[in-house]
Every structure is written in C-alpha cells, then in structure tokens.
Write a protein that holds these residues in place. Structure first.
Motif, PDB file in Angstrom:
ATOM      1  N   GLU A  49     -16.926   7.528   0.579  1.00 37.10           N
ATOM      2  CA  GLU A  49     -16.177   6.771  -0.424  1.00 37.10           C
ATOM      3  C   GLU A  49     -14.861   6.247   0.157  1.00 37.10           C
ATOM      4  O   GLU A  49     -14.502   5.083  -0.024  1.00 37.10           O
ATOM      5  N   ASP A  50     -14.125   7.106   0.878  1.00 40.18           N
ATOM      6  CA  ASP A  50     -12.867   6.682   1.494  1.00 40.18           C
ATOM      7  C   ASP A  50     -13.116   5.629   2.575  1.00 40.18           C
ATOM      8  O   ASP A  50     -12.375   4.654   2.695  1.00 40.18           O
ATOM      9  N   TYR A  51     -14.157   5.831   3.359  1.00 34.90           N
ATOM     10  CA  TYR A  51     -14.518   4.871   4.404  1.00 34.90           C
ATOM     11  C   TYR A  51     -14.856   3.513   3.793  1.00 34.90           C
ATOM     12  O   TYR A  51     -14.374   2.476   4.256  1.00 34.90           O
ATOM     13  N   ALA A  52     -15.656   3.510   2.731  1.00 35.60           N
ATOM     14  CA  ALA A  52     -16.039   2.261   2.074  1.00 35.60           C
ATOM     15  C   ALA A  52     -14.818   1.553   1.496  1.00 35.60           C
ATOM     16  O   ALA A  52     -14.711   0.318   1.569  1.00 35.60           O
ATOM     17  N   THR A  53     -13.890   2.313   0.935  1.00 35.33           N
ATOM     18  CA  THR A  53     -12.663   1.729   0.394  1.00 35.33           C
ATOM     19  C   THR A  53     -11.853   1.058   1.490  1.00 35.33           C
ATOM     20  O   THR A  53     -11.356  -0.058   1.309  1.00 35.33           O
ATOM     21  N   LEU A  54     -11.725   1.710   2.622  1.00 35.18           N
ATOM     22  CA  LEU A  54     -10.978   1.135   3.748  1.00 35.18           C
ATOM     23  C   LEU A  54     -11.637  -0.150   4.234  1.00 35.18           C
ATOM     24  O   LEU A  54     -10.962  -1.149   4.485  1.00 35.18           O
ATOM     25  N   ARG A  55     -12.960  -0.143   4.364  1.00 30.12           N
ATOM     26  CA  ARG A  55     -13.676  -1.356   4.793  1.00 30.12           C
ATOM     27  C   ARG A  55     -13.450  -2.489   3.787  1.00 30.12           C
ATOM     28  O   ARG A  55     -13.242  -3.639   4.168  1.00 30.12           O
ATOM     29  N   GLU A  56     -13.498  -2.162   2.511  1.00 29.04           N
ATOM     30  CA  GLU A  56     -13.289  -3.159   1.463  1.00 29.04           C
ATOM     31  C   GLU A  56     -11.875  -3.741   1.541  1.00 29.04           C
ATOM     32  O   GLU A  56     -11.692  -4.957   1.426  1.00 29.04           O
ATOM     33  N   TYR A  60     -10.844  -7.570   2.290  1.00 24.28           N
ATOM     34  CA  TYR A  60      -9.997  -8.286   1.346  1.00 24.28           C
ATOM     35  C   TYR A  60      -8.802  -8.903   2.061  1.00 24.28           C
ATOM     36  O   TYR A  60      -8.457 -10.071   1.830  1.00 24.28           O
ATOM     37  N   VAL A  61      -8.180  -8.161   2.957  1.00 25.69           N
ATOM     38  CA  VAL A  61      -7.038  -8.689   3.716  1.00 25.69           C
ATOM     39  C   VAL A  61      -7.483  -9.874   4.565  1.00 25.69           C
ATOM     40  O   VAL A  61      -6.798 -10.906   4.618  1.00 25.69           O
ATOM     41  N   ALA A  62      -8.631  -9.763   5.212  1.00 23.62           N
ATOM     42  CA  ALA A  62      -9.129 -10.864   6.042  1.00 23.62           C
ATOM     43  C   ALA A  62      -9.370 -12.116   5.202  1.00 23.62           C
ATOM     44  O   ALA A  62      -9.046 -13.234   5.628  1.00 23.62           O
ATOM     45  N   GLU A  63      -9.939 -11.947   4.015  1.00 26.37           N
ATOM     46  CA  GLU A  63     -10.170 -13.082   3.120  1.00 26.37           C
ATOM     47  C   GLU A  63      -8.857 -13.725   2.708  1.00 26.37           C
ATOM     48  O   GLU A  63      -8.736 -14.955   2.676  1.00 26.37           O
ATOM     49  N   ARG A  77      -0.008 -10.613   3.503  1.00 27.62           N
ATOM     50  CA  ARG A  77       1.106 -10.037   4.263  1.00 27.62           C
ATOM     51  C   ARG A  77       1.503  -8.671   3.696  1.00 27.62           C
ATOM     52  O   ARG A  77       1.709  -7.716   4.447  1.00 27.62           O
ATOM     53  N   VAL A  78       1.566  -8.565   2.373  1.00 32.93           N
ATOM     54  CA  VAL A  78       1.931  -7.297   1.735  1.00 32.93           C
ATOM     55  C   VAL A  78       0.906  -6.216   2.074  1.00 32.93           C
ATOM     56  O   VAL A  78       1.258  -5.097   2.459  1.00 32.93           O
ATOM     57  N   LEU A  79      -0.376  -6.549   1.950  1.00 23.43           N
ATOM     58  CA  LEU A  79      -1.417  -5.566   2.263  1.00 23.43           C
ATOM     59  C   LEU A  79      -1.428  -5.212   3.746  1.00 23.43           C
ATOM     60  O   LEU A  79      -1.586  -4.045   4.111  1.00 23.43           O
ATOM     61  N   SER A  80      -1.253  -6.184   4.609  1.00 25.33           N
ATOM     62  CA  SER A  80      -1.221  -5.919   6.047  1.00 25.33           C
ATOM     63  C   SER A  80      -0.066  -4.994   6.407  1.00 25.33           C
ATOM     64  O   SER A  80      -0.217  -4.079   7.208  1.00 25.33           O
ATOM     65  N   GLU A  81       1.091  -5.238   5.803  1.00 26.87           N
ATOM     66  CA  GLU A  81       2.252  -4.384   6.059  1.00 26.87           C
ATOM     67  C   GLU A  81       2.010  -2.970   5.545  1.00 26.87           C
ATOM     68  O   GLU A  81       2.387  -1.991   6.195  1.00 26.87           O
ATOM     69  N   ALA A  82       1.366  -2.852   4.386  1.00 26.63           N
ATOM     70  CA  ALA A  82       1.066  -1.525   3.835  1.00 26.63           C
ATOM     71  C   ALA A  82       0.099  -0.770   4.740  1.00 26.63           C
ATOM     72  O   ALA A  82       0.275   0.429   4.997  1.00 26.63           O
ATOM     73  N   LEU A  83      -0.927  -1.454   5.239  1.00 27.84           N
ATOM     74  CA  LEU A  83      -1.874  -0.813   6.153  1.00 27.84           C
ATOM     75  C   LEU A  83      -1.197  -0.425   7.463  1.00 27.84           C
ATOM     76  O   LEU A  83      -1.457   0.648   8.012  1.00 27.84           O
ATOM     77  N   ALA A  84      -0.328  -1.291   7.973  1.00 20.66           N
ATOM     78  CA  ALA A  84       0.395  -0.988   9.215  1.00 20.66           C
ATOM     79  C   ALA A  84       1.300   0.227   9.015  1.00 20.66           C
ATOM     80  O   ALA A  84       1.401   1.090   9.892  1.00 20.66           O
ATOM     81  N   LEU A  85       1.962   0.301   7.872  1.00 20.94           N
ATOM     82  CA  LEU A  85       2.820   1.442   7.570  1.00 20.94           C
ATOM     83  C   LEU A  85       2.010   2.722   7.474  1.00 20.94           C
ATOM     84  O   LEU A  85       2.408   3.766   7.998  1.00 20.94           O
ATOM     85  N   ALA A  86       0.865   2.638   6.818  1.00 19.23           N
ATOM     86  CA  ALA A  86      -0.006   3.818   6.712  1.00 19.23           C
ATOM     87  C   ALA A  86      -0.460   4.268   8.091  1.00 19.23           C
ATOM     88  O   ALA A  86      -0.491   5.472   8.379  1.00 19.23           O
ATOM     89  N   LYS A  87      -0.806   3.333   8.940  1.00 21.25           N
ATOM     90  CA  LYS A  87      -1.229   3.665  10.306  1.00 21.25           C
ATOM     91  C   LYS A  87      -0.076   4.312  11.080  1.00 21.25           C
ATOM     92  O   LYS A  87      -0.260   5.302  11.773  1.00 21.25           O
TER      93      LYS A  87
END
Length: 92
Positions: A49-56, A60-63, A77-87
């Motif tokens: 479930e977590d893996y599928a959410t991350l792929r989704e 979504y960010v790519a779209e 940009r907001v989502l990309s920054e959030a993912l970068a921060l999480a990483k």
C-alpha cells in the motif's frame, strides 16, 4: 491525528533470517524496516500500500511537471520539494 509508525532497522543478513516477521510488520502494522548494507541504508521494506502510494505520487508529480498551466507547475514544485525534503530527512 495519526501516530508515526515505528521504523525498524536491520542489517540485510539479519533481516533475511526473520524475513517473514519483517514482511508482516510492514504489511499488517505499517512498520517499515530500513535495510543496512555495510553501515549505509540500502533499501526499505514497506507495505505494498505504501509502495503504491509512492508510485502514484511520483506519477502525479511527473504529470504536473509536464503541464503548462501555472497552477500545475506550482503544484508540481510544491510536491517535488516535499518529496525532496522527505528524502533528505530519511537520510539524516
């Protein structure tokens, strides 16, 4: 308010010996296990479930990044920054 799930850490060789337990924790308790190889984080076992959410989210960010509307570009940009921060936090 949701509590942060427990995160386990294990050397790959140790996790291999209790793989069923590691998978059960991820699948049923939502508790990921970070696999360590030579002292560095190598991978994480998470629920499907977590893996599928991350792929989704990545899709979504790519779209959004491919879009031309200012609103889409801003959301990307907001989502990309959030993912970068999480990483960044995950490697901290």
């Amino acid at each position: 308010m949701t509590a942060t799930p427990t995160e386990h850490r294990a050397k790959i060789a140790e996790a291999r010996n209790v793989l069923g337990e590691v998978i059960s924790r991820a699948r049923y308790a939502g508790e990921p296990t970070v696999l360590i190889n030579r002292g560095k984080e190598a991978a994480v076992i998470v629920s499907y479930e977590d893996y599928a959410t991350l792929r989704e989210l990545r899709s979504y960010v790519a779209e959004l990044e491919a879009g031309t509307a200012p609103d889409e570009v801003h959301k990307a940009r907001v989502l990309s920054e959030a993912l970068a921060l999480a990483k960044y936090r995950a490697t901290d």
